[in-house]
Write an enzyme that holds these catalytic residues in place. Structure first.
Site, short mmCIF file in Angstrom:
data_model
loop_
_atom_site.label_atom_id
_atom_site.label_comp_id
_atom_site.label_asym_id
_atom_site.label_seq_id
_atom_site.Cartn_x
_atom_site.Cartn_y
_atom_site.Cartn_z
N TYR A 48 0.87 -0.84 -0.13
CA TYR A 48 0.01 0.00 0.27
C TYR A 48 0.67 1.44 0.23
CZ TYR A 48 -3.79 2.84 -0.13
OH TYR A 48 -5.35 3.18 -0.19
N ASP A 51 -13.60 5.83 1.45
CA ASP A 51 -12.84 5.81 2.93
C ASP A 51 -11.81 7.07 2.37
OD1 ASP A 51 -11.09 4.27 4.80
OD2 ASP A 51 -9.76 4.54 2.98
N ASP A 52 -11.82 8.19 2.20
CA ASP A 52 -11.21 8.72 1.98
C ASP A 52 -11.48 10.32 2.51
OD1 ASP A 52 -8.90 8.68 -0.23
OD2 ASP A 52 -10.57 8.21 -2.25
N ASN A 93 -0.74 11.81 0.90
CA ASN A 93 0.11 10.53 -0.11
C ASN A 93 -0.41 10.97 -0.73
OD1 ASN A 93 0.39 8.07 2.54
ND2 ASN A 93 -1.87 8.35 2.88
N ARG A 117 -8.71 10.19 -8.96
CA ARG A 117 -8.15 10.83 -7.88
C ARG A 117 -7.35 10.38 -6.68
NH1 ARG A 117 -9.02 12.66 -1.66
NH2 ARG A 117 -7.91 10.85 -2.29
N GLU A 166 -13.73 4.33 -3.14
CA GLU A 166 -12.26 4.77 -2.98
C GLU A 166 -11.35 5.90 -4.62
OE1 GLU A 166 -9.15 4.89 -0.65
OE2 GLU A 166 -10.68 3.76 -0.35
N ASP A 167 -10.73 7.18 -3.94
CA ASP A 167 -10.12 8.01 -4.91
C ASP A 167 -10.51 8.60 -5.90
OD1 ASP A 167 -8.11 7.37 -3.10
OD2 ASP A 167 -7.08 6.55 -4.34
N LYS A 213 -6.05 -2.26 -0.81
CA LYS A 213 -7.24 -1.52 -0.34
C LYS A 213 -8.17 -2.83 0.67
CE LYS A 213 -7.66 3.12 0.77
NZ LYS A 213 -7.93 3.38 1.97
#
Length: 586
Positions: A117, A283-284, A423, A170, A260-261, A188
């Protein structure tokens, strides 16, 4: 001895558990067994298994235990030249021998998490076309509208409890990587298993490929995704509607869908649209919020204060910042402060400067954090004027927390709270060394990616806390799926944050840690899962009835073991309907 049926793997495989072993009854034979990662044990197959499964002669004559295999993997791992090579090597093991892959990860999660990750997964996504070996998950394109339910039927596993989906717009702080973003849901869900114990067969990574606006990828002859600009508008929304509906119809309304993203423009509205319709979270927004708030709650034990005593300033006003800010406000309200007063303690700086009332083009999400104040264009100006007790970086602007800003924070705070959460590591707002050195060891630091320990001239050594979402989403996912919750609320994430902060010891705090050591993350996830289940029942979200009296026992009974199963072939009386099998005696 009787062996109760655990779950139906497929029409060809059944798993049964005794007190100390798992037995697998399979119809698979020969070459297929050695190419099926869920079943393959490599040289750990016993002679009896090799004969029964028809693989005797397909393997060298020696026998290696899993421990020997682990040593073999580690020796190969050490000779890889860089982290991307190490990532590809580990993913290759996942393709061949799933149990061994997770045995490797759990043997030293501190060592391997940064490879599978953040930060290495970012590089792996950028190079995904070069490293792609075999499909892992489903690729659904904008052109598959009308057929998504059929595509889901192509996935071999039927008992899916958690889906992680991205559209690749993203990816971390790297931007639009299109189809290459598939590395994120794959990574993930690997952590769902390694950190949370969710069985990998119950996890499904999904890439929704709607195109990409990344010109470099569109011109790259090796790009493996759709070669056109991103499709937006109604066609995009129709794809998401069909996808979420198809997942829930095939795997149940309690199947967890983790977004996610996704870019800000979609992340907030999709969360708002689906959160009360399906079992879903972003999650973000929410996972990042929970891990950041957990770090703040732990920091309060150093500052000897309450959350509502603090003034928080964000560098960034995207989905991560909004999620953290909303959860901070919820924590302050829980301490007794009125909501409006909570919001006034939270400030944000975006690419246009300090967010204040009257500024042009404020989004709906930013409006609650726009306060009456003169416009300021730079973060340093805002720090000097507002004198925050905590600054939180989530905008992926490297070095945003300059030496002068850190010194300012140290000048008016005994223990300045400095969270550089962006990150990958290359996007961090400052390093751990900068924080500890410039504050003379008084700073309270957390980051999104790992940093090495820092030793100051006076001999004190600090171990910076990594505010990685992996402390949150595996435990939340384990708890939500264990009790078959219908929705995932913000209260669940605040509960998880409080539980995580409670697990930080005084020794951890003295060493600079705001989170428990990563090598305890499996037990951390189990603790969080139990608290999540309790919260779900209190909120009447859980559908597993009757409510289990021993929730920890329930969670532990569902967690994945990396120990190899034993195979039984010839003695198993396969019925016409394998689901009718309830027990079998050996």
């Amino acid at each position: 001895m009787a062996h109760g049926l655990v779950r139906k793997e497929s029409v060809e495989t059944e798993m049964h558990k005794s007190e100390d072993k798992t037995f697998v009854y399979t119809k698979k034979r020969g070459y297929d067994v050695t190419r099926y990662p869920h079943l393959n044990k490599g040289l750990a197959f016993s002679l009896q298994e090799r004969l029964q499964l028809g693989i005797h002669g397909l393997l060298p004559p020696c026998f290696f235990s899993q421990e020997v295999q682990l040593l073999q993997v580690l020796k190969n791992y050490e000779i890889k030249k860089d982290d991307l090579d190490r990532y590809v090597f580990l993913m290759g093991i996942q393709d061949r021998n799933e149990k061994l892959f997770y045995r490797v990860l759990t043997s030293d999660i501190d060592r391997f998490m940064p490879i599978i990750y953040t930060p290495t997964v970012g590089l792996a996504c950028q190079q995904y076309g070069l490293t792609f070996r075999r499909p892992r998950g489903l690729f659904i394109t904008i052109h598959d509208r009308g057929h998504i339910s059929t595509l889901l039927q192509s996935w071999p596993e039927k008992d899916i409890r958690a889906v992680c989906v991205t559209d690749g717009e993203r990816i971390l702080g790297l931007g639009d990587l299109g189809c290459y973003g598939m590395g994120i849901p794959v990574g993930k869900l690997a952590l769902y298993t390694a950190c949370g114990g969710v069985p990998p067969q119950q996890c499904l990574p999904v890439m929704l490929d709607v195109g990409t606006d990344n010109e470099g990828l569109l011109k790259d002859p090796l790009y493996i995704g759709l070669r056109h600009k991103r499709v937006r508008g109604q066609a995009y929304d129709d794809l998401l509607d069909e996808f979420t509906k198809a997942v829930s119809e095939r795997y149940g309304m309690d199947c967890l869908i983790q977004f996610e993203d996704f870019a800000n423009v979609n992340a907030f509205r999709l969360l708002s649209k689906y959160r009360n319709k399906y079992c879903t979270f972003n999650d973000d927004i929410q996972g990042t919020a929970a891990v950041a708030v957990a770090g703040l709650l732990a920091a309060l034990r150093i500052t000897k204060s309450k959350m509502c005593d603090h003034t928080i300033l964000f560098q960034g006003a995207g989905e991560a910042a909004m999620g953290i800010a909303d959860l901070i406000a919820m924590a302050m309200q829980k301490e007794g402060l009125a909501k409006e007063a909570c919001l006034k303690k939270i400030w944000m700086v975006d690419s246009k400067g300090l967010i204040v009332k009257g500024r042009d083009h404020l989004t709906h999400e930013k409006e609650p954090f726009a306060h009456e104040h003169p416009q300021m264009n730079k973060l340093e100006e805002a720090v000097l004027d507002l004198k925050p007790t905590a600054i939180i970086g989530v905008a992926a602007v490297p070095g945003a927390f300059s030496e002068q800003i850190i010194r300012h924070m140290a000048s008016f705070n005994k223990h300045p709270i400095i969270f550089a959460l962006s990150n990958p590591t290359s996007k961090a707002e400052c390093t751990a060394e900068q924080c500890y050195t410039l504050t003379e060891g008084r700073g309270i630091f957390a980051s999104g990616s790992p940093f090495d320990p820092v030793t100051l001239p006076d001999g004190r050594t600090f171990h910076p806390g990594q505010g990685n979402n992996a402390y949150i989403f595996p435990g939340v996912g384990l708890g939500v799926t264990a009790c078959h919750a219908r929705h995932v609320t913000d209260e669940i994430f605040l509960t998880a944050a409080e539980a995580l902060a409670h697990l930080v010891t005084e020794k951890d705090l003295a060493e600079g840690r705001l989170y428990p050591p990563l090598n305890t993350i499996r037990e951390v996830s189990i603790t969080l899962a139990v608290k999540v289940i309790e919260c779900a029942y209190n909120q009447k979200l859980a559908t597993l009835l009757p409510e289990p009296a021993d929730k920890e026992a329930l969670v532990r009974s569902l967690t994945y073991s990396t120990d190899y199963d034993e195979f039984v072939v010839d003695s198993y009386p396969w019925p016409e309907n394998s689901m009718s099998v309830q027990s079998c005696k050996l």
